[in-house]
Design an enzyme around this catalytic site. Sequence first.
Site, mmCIF file in Angstrom:
data_model
loop_
_atom_site.group_PDB
_atom_site.id
_atom_site.type_symbol
_atom_site.label_atom_id
_atom_site.label_comp_id
_atom_site.label_asym_id
_atom_site.label_seq_id
_atom_site.Cartn_x
_atom_site.Cartn_y
_atom_site.Cartn_z
ATOM 1 N N GLY A 81 0.650 -1.501 0.164
ATOM 2 C CA GLY A 81 0.167 -0.625 -0.325
ATOM 3 C C GLY A 81 0.749 1.356 -0.338
ATOM 4 N N HIS A 143 11.883 2.084 2.345
ATOM 5 C CA HIS A 143 11.301 0.128 3.149
ATOM 6 C C HIS A 143 12.250 -0.591 3.881
ATOM 7 C CE1 HIS A 143 8.162 0.087 -0.667
ATOM 8 N NE2 HIS A 143 8.952 -0.166 -1.561
ATOM 9 N N ARG A 165 0.506 -5.192 5.232
ATOM 10 C CA ARG A 165 -0.555 -5.697 4.336
ATOM 11 C C ARG A 165 -0.556 -7.046 4.942
ATOM 12 N NH1 ARG A 165 -0.860 -5.795 -2.166
ATOM 13 N NH2 ARG A 165 -2.932 -5.823 -2.283
ATOM 14 N N SER A 173 1.193 -9.552 -4.610
ATOM 15 C CA SER A 173 1.388 -8.737 -5.071
ATOM 16 C C SER A 173 3.202 -8.273 -5.279
ATOM 17 C CB SER A 173 0.838 -7.478 -4.680
ATOM 18 O OG SER A 173 1.298 -6.389 -5.015
ATOM 19 N N GLY A 303 -4.931 -4.230 -6.052
ATOM 20 C CA GLY A 303 -5.404 -3.194 -4.348
ATOM 21 C C GLY A 303 -5.907 -4.050 -3.978
#
Length: 338
Positions: A81, A143, A165, A173, A303
């Site tokens: 996200g 990250h 997530r 993903s 998404g």
Amino acid sequence: MAHQQLSLRFAVVSSEEDDREEAIDELIASLPISKSPIRPVHSLSQNFWCPILVLPNVIAFRWHFEAKEKDILLVSNPKSGTTRLKALVFSIVNRSGFDISNTSLLTSSPHDLVPFIELRECVSNLMPELDVPAEQRRLFSTHIPYPYLPESVRRSDRRIIYICRNPLDTVVSSWHFLLEMARSEDQPGWSLEEHFETFCRGEVLFGPFWDHITGYWKECLERPHKVLFLKYEDLKEDTIGQLKKVAEFVGLPFAEEEEEGGVIEEITKMCSLNTLKNLEVNRSGKLSPANTVVEKRSFFRKGEVGDWVDHLTPSMVDHLNSIMQEKMSPFGLQFKTC
């Protein structure tokens, strides 16, 4: 005389930069390298797997960055996200300067407006580029796992917004995203099964996945004024509520007139995946700076919550759930998966 002083100062700075780059090169050369087929190649640094491509910038950031009072750092595991969070926070912070009709999101990618620290070019110029007045609110993202952040961030109350997530959707993903990267570089791909096994071993971008999440979660529990911990599933389900939470956290709450005027709804609509995905600026071109070849469109797929149902086998689901149960349940972390 002035010219001589300038030349001497340049020589000293250049020497320091050369020494720093040499030290970074020596450190990287000493690190273990992943034998996984997943690309880009990763090195194990402080128990986290970092792409060698960006490791020099990660180390330079950790060693030399000095946080300022109003800095806001957006953090995530890859494919959790990140893109939407950048768009939302950028819009919240900059809403007094323009409205939705002339927002910079119409002409610039969220990743250009809130750049990844680890993707910035020119390690030697990384810190000066971020040197702005202390009163200015700076937005940047990463990250990088919590233990790897600079001391000026870890030992201060600089604001961190973290989004994660559910692991089932994340593994799917991230597989799609890395395949896009491989195709853009004319490199061979790999199967979902290979990616899944690598993910479960923790040998993925800034992994292990579970250590990345629990690092920020524990800091949130200890210092909630410093770390705002968000879940993608909650952002998807209640965007307006999460937006208000973010605005409060960064010290820019929505005024009553703004709420009555529909400002929150406008930001929500502008920053929806569907709107961002269909903007021309996000449909073509590559992410800048130039040390990556990722197509901008690669950041916008589905998404959806529960997309894993169409990709993972029951045995994969059981295996990953068992890992999450072992690694995360002791910290009270659970995720909505559909």
